[in-house]
Scaffold this motif. Structure first.
Motif, PDB file in Angstrom:
ATOM      1  N   ARG A   1       0.614   7.600   3.759  1.00 45.07           N
ATOM      2  CA  ARG A   1       1.351   6.344   3.696  1.00 45.07           C
ATOM      3  C   ARG A   1       0.558   5.193   3.108  1.00 45.07           C
ATOM      4  O   ARG A   1       1.100   4.112   2.926  1.00 45.07           O
ATOM      5  CB  ARG A   1       1.856   5.978   5.098  1.00 45.07           C
ATOM      6  CG  ARG A   1       2.748   7.049   5.672  1.00 45.07           C
ATOM      7  CD  ARG A   1       3.313   6.694   7.023  1.00 45.07           C
ATOM      8  NE  ARG A   1       4.136   7.798   7.515  1.00 45.07           N
ATOM      9  CZ  ARG A   1       5.178   7.649   8.307  1.00 45.07           C
ATOM     10  NH1 ARG A   1       5.534   6.451   8.723  1.00 45.07           N
ATOM     11  NH2 ARG A   1       5.872   8.685   8.706  1.00 45.07           N
ATOM     12  N   GLY A   2      -0.713   5.391   2.855  1.00 47.46           N
ATOM     13  CA  GLY A   2      -1.496   4.362   2.188  1.00 47.46           C
ATOM     14  C   GLY A   2      -2.038   3.268   3.084  1.00 47.46           C
ATOM     15  O   GLY A   2      -2.840   2.453   2.636  1.00 47.46           O
ATOM     16  N   VAL A   3      -1.613   3.232   4.350  1.00 45.66           N
ATOM     17  CA  VAL A   3      -2.049   2.148   5.224  1.00 45.66           C
ATOM     18  C   VAL A   3      -3.312   2.535   5.988  1.00 45.66           C
ATOM     19  O   VAL A   3      -3.657   3.703   6.114  1.00 45.66           O
ATOM     20  CB  VAL A   3      -0.948   1.749   6.238  1.00 45.66           C
ATOM     21  CG1 VAL A   3       0.261   1.218   5.512  1.00 45.66           C
ATOM     22  CG2 VAL A   3      -0.574   2.927   7.118  1.00 45.66           C
ATOM     23  N   THR A   4      -3.982   1.502   6.488  1.00 41.16           N
ATOM     24  CA  THR A   4      -5.214   1.733   7.232  1.00 41.16           C
ATOM     25  C   THR A   4      -4.908   2.156   8.668  1.00 41.16           C
ATOM     26  O   THR A   4      -3.751   2.267   9.079  1.00 41.16           O
ATOM     27  CB  THR A   4      -6.091   0.470   7.217  1.00 41.16           C
ATOM     28  OG1 THR A   4      -7.396   0.810   7.684  1.00 41.16           O
ATOM     29  CG2 THR A   4      -5.494  -0.631   8.082  1.00 41.16           C
ATOM     30  N   LEU A   5      -5.956   2.370   9.452  1.00 40.66           N
ATOM     31  CA  LEU A   5      -5.822   2.914  10.811  1.00 40.66           C
ATOM     32  C   LEU A   5      -5.542   1.796  11.813  1.00 40.66           C
ATOM     33  O   LEU A   5      -6.396   1.425  12.617  1.00 40.66           O
ATOM     34  CB  LEU A   5      -7.093   3.674  11.188  1.00 40.66           C
ATOM     35  CG  LEU A   5      -7.465   4.830  10.260  1.00 40.66           C
ATOM     36  CD1 LEU A   5      -8.732   5.518  10.746  1.00 40.66           C
ATOM     37  CD2 LEU A   5      -6.323   5.849  10.177  1.00 40.66           C
TER      38      LEU A   5
ATOM     39  N   ASN B   1       0.824  -1.210   0.000  1.00 44.68           N
ATOM     40  CA  ASN B   1       0.000   0.000   0.000  1.00 44.68           C
ATOM     41  C   ASN B   1       0.859   1.261   0.000  1.00 44.68           C
ATOM     42  O   ASN B   1       0.515   2.261  -0.628  1.00 44.68           O
ATOM     43  CB  ASN B   1      -0.946  -0.003   1.189  1.00 44.68           C
ATOM     44  CG  ASN B   1      -2.054  -1.044   1.045  1.00 44.68           C
ATOM     45  OD1 ASN B   1      -2.533  -1.599   2.025  1.00 44.68           O
ATOM     46  ND2 ASN B   1      -2.454  -1.342  -0.189  1.00 44.68           N
ATOM     47  N   LEU B   2       1.987   1.241   0.696  1.00 47.44           N
ATOM     48  CA  LEU B   2       2.907   2.371   0.651  1.00 47.44           C
ATOM     49  C   LEU B   2       3.413   2.588  -0.769  1.00 47.44           C
ATOM     50  O   LEU B   2       3.587   3.725  -1.225  1.00 47.44           O
ATOM     51  CB  LEU B   2       4.079   2.113   1.593  1.00 47.44           C
ATOM     52  CG  LEU B   2       5.111   3.237   1.721  1.00 47.44           C
ATOM     53  CD1 LEU B   2       4.566   4.369   2.574  1.00 47.44           C
ATOM     54  CD2 LEU B   2       6.411   2.712   2.335  1.00 47.44           C
TER      55      LEU B   2
ATOM     56  N   PHE C   1       2.160  -5.072  -8.683  1.00 47.30           N
ATOM     57  CA  PHE C   1       1.579  -4.409  -7.521  1.00 47.30           C
ATOM     58  C   PHE C   1       2.633  -4.018  -6.483  1.00 47.30           C
ATOM     59  O   PHE C   1       2.412  -3.143  -5.664  1.00 47.30           O
ATOM     60  CB  PHE C   1       0.524  -5.309  -6.875  1.00 47.30           C
ATOM     61  CG  PHE C   1      -0.707  -5.468  -7.710  1.00 47.30           C
ATOM     62  CD1 PHE C   1      -1.808  -4.647  -7.531  1.00 47.30           C
ATOM     63  CD2 PHE C   1      -0.772  -6.447  -8.701  1.00 47.30           C
ATOM     64  CE1 PHE C   1      -2.942  -4.788  -8.304  1.00 47.30           C
ATOM     65  CE2 PHE C   1      -1.899  -6.598  -9.485  1.00 47.30           C
ATOM     66  CZ  PHE C   1      -2.991  -5.770  -9.289  1.00 47.30           C
ATOM     67  N   PHE C   2       3.764  -4.706  -6.514  1.00 44.56           N
ATOM     68  CA  PHE C   2       4.878  -4.374  -5.620  1.00 44.56           C
ATOM     69  C   PHE C   2       6.132  -4.960  -6.237  1.00 44.56           C
ATOM     70  O   PHE C   2       6.272  -6.187  -6.324  1.00 44.56           O
ATOM     71  CB  PHE C   2       4.634  -4.932  -4.213  1.00 44.56           C
ATOM     72  CG  PHE C   2       5.679  -4.534  -3.210  1.00 44.56           C
ATOM     73  CD1 PHE C   2       5.856  -3.200  -2.867  1.00 44.56           C
ATOM     74  CD2 PHE C   2       6.492  -5.481  -2.610  1.00 44.56           C
ATOM     75  CE1 PHE C   2       6.828  -2.824  -1.951  1.00 44.56           C
ATOM     76  CE2 PHE C   2       7.469  -5.114  -1.682  1.00 44.56           C
ATOM     77  CZ  PHE C   2       7.630  -3.782  -1.355  1.00 44.56           C
TER      78      PHE C   2
END
Length: 454
Positions: free
Chosen positions: A319-323, A304-305, A345-346
């Motif tokens: 940063r693209g990450v969830t909480l 996600n980053l 994707f990465f």
């Protein structure tokens, strides 16, 4: 600490690991584990007999067996010991295609397009087998014991990839626990092909997975998905809100459907990135529903980053990450996993869950304190995927352990720990990683195509 030190136990299956620093959250014992460090580590001794953990005692105590038996003792000198990893969200079927199908702009849509083109051109049984096997070799050598992988199941690819998965599952059953999850868009289950896929997943003991996007018929998609899962007694593992759009609230809708359907199976939602860009009121509302519905979250920080908020000539602002912290504070189970590896994707990765944890600590501030965050790549995912005896250190469990030279988190996470020692059933395994050249012929497929285009 090196493999030579373990030569003393090559002819015996009974020995002690002495002076091991272990995260207290990963130790399960009836007696209290005292003397935690400021990083919640405890210095302990572990007795191993016939591949099983038989005693866990604090290092200040005497080693009782040494008084009556000549049992070898290996002094780890404070090096950290973890249980083997659980990597609960991967894409083994996509892995290691970067050289032949890179992501042209690093965006999420670019990844979708490049991945789809690669699958259409190259994903026959041999290709999928070779790349998935390569990923398994890496995971095993790094110390992973259980893997859940999402598998693209559109059309004919379903039969090819699921058959390859079942072959590898059988071949690796004495080394790795493998679980399959279907991966299609949410609307696929509104078709007859989708219903047949649900039947197939049930037949092979898999998990029903999908990517429901925010759309006018998302409620119908989710309603159908929950109905299929209930009828076949399947758990759900979904890709949710993998974007930075604050209006993408599929997680909220999944929670509503879970409550409406009174769903009793396990529900895992991966990514949930958009939650981090929504208003506090909407976040609070969603978190309450997620907790009520019993949904658990798996975050994929590295991927996600890499993908989220990427634009030309633009420095990403989030940063693209969830909480992660807010979810955990709400009492919601949170795990971390590797996701994609060397694909559109990465473009990086090596199926090393220590790297995943290392990067996650930096990305999501999982230190100060570290607390029980080590459980996010071991104990918690083990529980979430139905493996309650994996990812923890407990008397009576197999001695499936990873031994690191790093004596604390700063040392552990400042070097790669490439010299780690992995024990399976108390025995040292070969941690030699597969050579990239094993896949050279698969990579050349893409090079040939690119040359033809020129």
């Amino acid at each position: 600490m090196n493999n030579q030190q373990f030569s003393v136990i090559s002819n015996t299956s009974n020995y002690w690991l002495k002076n091991a620093h272990v995260p207290v959250c990963l130790i399960e014992t009836d007696s209290e584990i005292p003397s935690q460090t400021k990083e919640s580590l405890s210095l302990i001794n572990i007795e191993i007999k016939q591949g099983i953990i038989t005693q866990i005692i604090h290092s200040s105590a005497d080693l009782p067996s040494l008084t009556t038996e000549d049992i070898p003792t290996i002094d780890l000198k404070g090096g950290m010991v973890w249980p083997c990893f659980v990597d609960m969200h991967t894409h083994l079927d996509k892995g290691h295609i970067w050289e032949r199908s890179p992501n042209p702009d690093g965006s999420f849509n670019g990844a979708l397009d490049a991945g789809a083109r690669d699958a259409e051109k190259y994903w026959n049984a041999e290709d999928v087998y070779r790349r998935m096997e390569f990923g398994l070799k890496c995971s095993y050598a790094h110390g992973t014991k259980a893997i859940r992988t999402h598998i693209d199941c559109f059309g004919e690819q379903e039969n090819i990839s699921l058959q390859v998965f079942q072959t590898l599952q059988k071949e690796w059953e004495d080394r790795l626990i493998l679980q399959p999850v279907s991966l299609v868009t949410g609307d696929y289950f509104l078709t007859q092909a989708g219903e047949k896929l649900a039947d197939k997943i049930a037949d092979i003991g898999g998990i029903l997975g999908a990517v429901p996007f925010m759309s006018s018929d998302v409620d119908n998609q989710l309603d159908k998905l929950f109905s299929l899962a209930k009828e076949r007694q399947l758990d759900l593992d979904l890709h949710i809100d993998e974007n930075g759009d604050p209006n993408s609230r599929v997680l909220h809708k999944v929670a509503e459907q879970a409550i409406n359907h009174q769903f009793t199976g396990k529900i895992i939602c991966g990514h949930c990135c958009s939650l981090a860009v929504q208003t506090p009121d909407k976040v609070t509302e969603t978190l309450k529903l997620v907790q009520e519905s019993g949904i658990s979250i798996v975050s994929l920080p590295m991927c996600n980053l890499y993908l989220q908020n990427r634009q030309d000539n633009y420095t990403p602002r989030w940063r693209g990450v969830t909480l992660l912290h807010e979810l955990k504070k709400q009492g919601i189970s949170v795990a971390i996993a590797s996701d994609n590896c060397r694909d559109p994707f990465f473009g990086f990765g090596d199926h090393d869950v220590l790297e995943v944890f290392n990067m996650s600590v930096r990305i999501a501030h999982l230190d100060m304190p570290y607390g029980d965050w080590p459980g996010a790549v071991t104990k918690t995912p083990g529980d979430l995927i139905g493996l309650p005896n994996i990812g923890r250190i407990r008397v009576g469990l197999p001695a499936d352990l990873i031994l690191f030279k790093g004596r604390n988190f700063s040392e552990l996470l400042s070097r790669s720990q490439h010299d780690r020692i992995v024990l399976r059933n108390g025995r040292v395994i070969d941690t030699t990683l597969p050579d990239y050249c094993e896949l050279d012929d698969r990579c050349r497929l893409g090079f040939a195509t690119q040359h033809e285009k020129r």
